[in-house]
Design an enzyme around this catalytic site. Structure first.
Site, PDB file in Angstrom:
ATOM      1  N   SER A   5       7.484   3.599   1.454  1.00  0.00           N
ATOM      2  CA  SER A   5       6.227   4.345   1.413  1.00  0.00           C
ATOM      3  C   SER A   5       5.059   3.470   1.835  1.00  0.00           C
ATOM      4  O   SER A   5       5.177   2.248   1.956  1.00  0.00           O
ATOM      5  CB  SER A   5       5.984   4.892   0.016  1.00  0.00           C
ATOM      6  OG  SER A   5       5.243   3.954  -0.733  1.00  0.00           O
ATOM      7  N   LYS A   6       3.940   4.125   2.031  1.00  0.00           N
ATOM      8  CA  LYS A   6       2.724   3.457   2.470  1.00  0.00           C
ATOM      9  C   LYS A   6       2.328   2.319   1.547  1.00  0.00           C
ATOM     10  O   LYS A   6       1.734   1.336   1.958  1.00  0.00           O
ATOM     11  CB  LYS A   6       1.604   4.511   2.464  1.00  0.00           C
ATOM     12  CG  LYS A   6       0.919   4.640   3.781  1.00  0.00           C
ATOM     13  CD  LYS A   6      -0.169   5.657   3.713  1.00  0.00           C
ATOM     14  CE  LYS A   6      -1.383   5.029   4.356  1.00  0.00           C
ATOM     15  NZ  LYS A   6      -2.388   5.994   4.745  1.00  0.00           N
ATOM     16  N   ARG A   7       2.663   2.488   0.272  1.00  0.00           N
ATOM     17  CA  ARG A   7       2.262   1.469  -0.712  1.00  0.00           C
ATOM     18  C   ARG A   7       3.125   0.212  -0.638  1.00  0.00           C
ATOM     19  O   ARG A   7       2.782  -0.809  -1.204  1.00  0.00           O
ATOM     20  CB  ARG A   7       2.331   2.054  -2.119  1.00  0.00           C
ATOM     21  CG  ARG A   7       1.182   2.989  -2.419  1.00  0.00           C
ATOM     22  CD  ARG A   7       1.361   3.644  -3.771  1.00  0.00           C
ATOM     23  NE  ARG A   7       2.556   4.480  -3.820  1.00  0.00           N
ATOM     24  CZ  ARG A   7       2.628   5.711  -3.328  1.00  0.00           C
ATOM     25  NH1 ARG A   7       1.579   6.256  -2.769  1.00  0.00           N
ATOM     26  NH2 ARG A   7       3.746   6.409  -3.387  1.00  0.00           N
TER      27      ARG A   7
END
Ligand code: GLU
Length: 409
Positions: A200-202
């Site tokens: 994910s983006k995180r």
């Protein structure tokens, strides 16, 4: 018909490794068929724009080796989307409410078959609710702009991550309302972490900047992105390749399998192999650009001799620090005596190896003692017991610095 694909990132200041992979796959596909490649900046969500990110996307696309035939921003085409929305209103297929434009849902709820270019036949129905095509700020939604542009720009093939599969009913519905042929759309497997969840983006591993900051070559990034999740590229003795070299052998169908797991070790190893393959004459120049430091003279020579140790730019930065690394040896009396003995000899001969060997003659009782003495001296010189050849280290840091460090004990 010219095969045409596009890369359609949003300028949010971030490039996900998965998006880069999607871009490369579209690029390799289109070029393998003599087609065109479009860079489309999807900047219609004004709340998510980040300054400088359009330039960042363009620079990254170029650095990865993708040549763009046409590049544009959707925000420059507001009037065009408005016109197509007005056409739908005129045909009583859409209406205006609260300043936004909605397309009417279909009354046809029969089962349709969508032929996914990669996954094969997928059942779907048209959307059962009205949905927005032009927002109240006058900008189109992603779905609307995507369909209008893919049609007007002659996009023939769309490859994107499987997370976009839920958009298909809306897209197909819009194509059918306009009476346009949809491009061939294929959904790719997506990169997951060891727990099976989407990268994910995180996750730091997902951010392209992580690799640039750690000194990965663009060739390695392209290589890993195209390799991951492909059923056969990795088993055809083509594990190490450049974007250009893989194009003639490119096979899109390989990306349909199960979601591949991100493997940082493999990625690093690919970078290691690309770095090692750089011809010596180009090495200093190429790594200078990669680490943002001028690599020249003695350091260049030192690096070339140590190519077999360098897996990424961070390893190069570590070697560079040898010159001014603060050394604080904390030695036993016995070790101190050995180092001082090496120092005496070294000052005379300037040859660190023979100085260590003569100290060994005096102090070492067996082979393992000798190894210990070599490690001891390396520790005093650069704070590491394993590493490059000691003479190379001394040549790089210079005789005076080496003497100073040995004297410190
Ligand atoms: N803007 C979308 C993205 O960021 C593009 C999706 C598509 O390819 O249709 O991935």
């Amino acid at each position: 018909m010219t095969i045409t694909t596009r890369f359609a990132p949003s300028p949010t200041g971030f490039l996900h490794l998965g998006s880069v992979r999607t871009a490369l796959i579209n690029y390799a596909f289109t070029r393998s068929r003599g087609g065109k490649f479009i860079l489309r900046i999807e900047d219609t969500d004004q709340t998510r724009l980040v300054d400088g990110s359009i330039q960042y996307i363009k620079d990254t696309v170029r650095s990865l080796g993708m040549k763009v035939d046409l590049s544009y921003q959707q925000s420059d085409r507001k009037d065009i989307y408005q016109k197509y929305a007005d056409d739908l209103i005129a045909g009583d297929l859409a209406y205006k409410k609260d300043n936004a434009i909605f397309v009417k849902a279909s009354s046809d709820d029969s089962d349709l078959i969508f032929k996914d270019h990669i996954k094969g036949d997928i059942n779907l129905k048209y959307p059962c609710k009205d949905f927005v095509i032009i927002k109240s700020d006058g900008f189109p939604t992603y779905h609307f702009a995507c369909v209008v542009d893919d049609h007007l720009m002659g996009v023939t093939h769309v490859f994107r991550g499987s997370e976009w599969i839920t958009s298909v009913p809306k897209h197909i519905y819009l194509y059918d309302l306009f009476g346009w042929d949809a491009p061939s759309i294929g959904h790719l497997s997506v990169i997951v972490k060891s727990d099976g969840k989407k990268l994910s983006k995180r996750d730091k591993d997902a951010d392209l900047r992580t690799y640039r900051d750690n000194g990965y070559m663009y060739d390695s990034i392209a290589n890993y992105c195209l390799l991951i999740g492909h059923g056969s590229l990795g088993s055809l003795n083509t594990e190490i390749f450049t974007l250009d070299s893989i194009i003639p052998k490119f096979d899109i169908k390989g990306y349909g399998g199960s979601n591949p797991q991100f493997d940082s070790g493999k990625f690093l190893n690919i970078n290691f192999k690309h770095l090692r393959n750089i011809p010596d004459g180009f090495y200093p120049h190429i790594v200078s650009k990669m680490i943002g430091k001028d690599v020249k003279d003695g350091f260049g020579v030192f690096l070339i001799k140590n190519k077999h140790r360098i897996k990424c730019g961070n390893d190069i930065r570590d070697l560079y620090r040898y010159k001014d690394i603060p050394v604080t040896p904390d030695l036993t009396d016995e070790d101190q005596k050995i180092v001082l003995c090496v120092l005496d000899d070294f000052k005379e001969s300037k040859d660190i190896k023979s100085s260590i060997l003569s100290a060994c003659d005096k102090y070492a009782v067996d082979k393992s003692d000798k190894v210990k003495i070599f490690r001891l001296v390396r520790g005093v010189l650069v704070n590491e017991d394993n590493g490059p050849d000691l003479q190379q280290i001394c040549d790089f840091i210079g005789f005076d610095v080496a003497v100073d460090r040995l004297t410190l004990v």
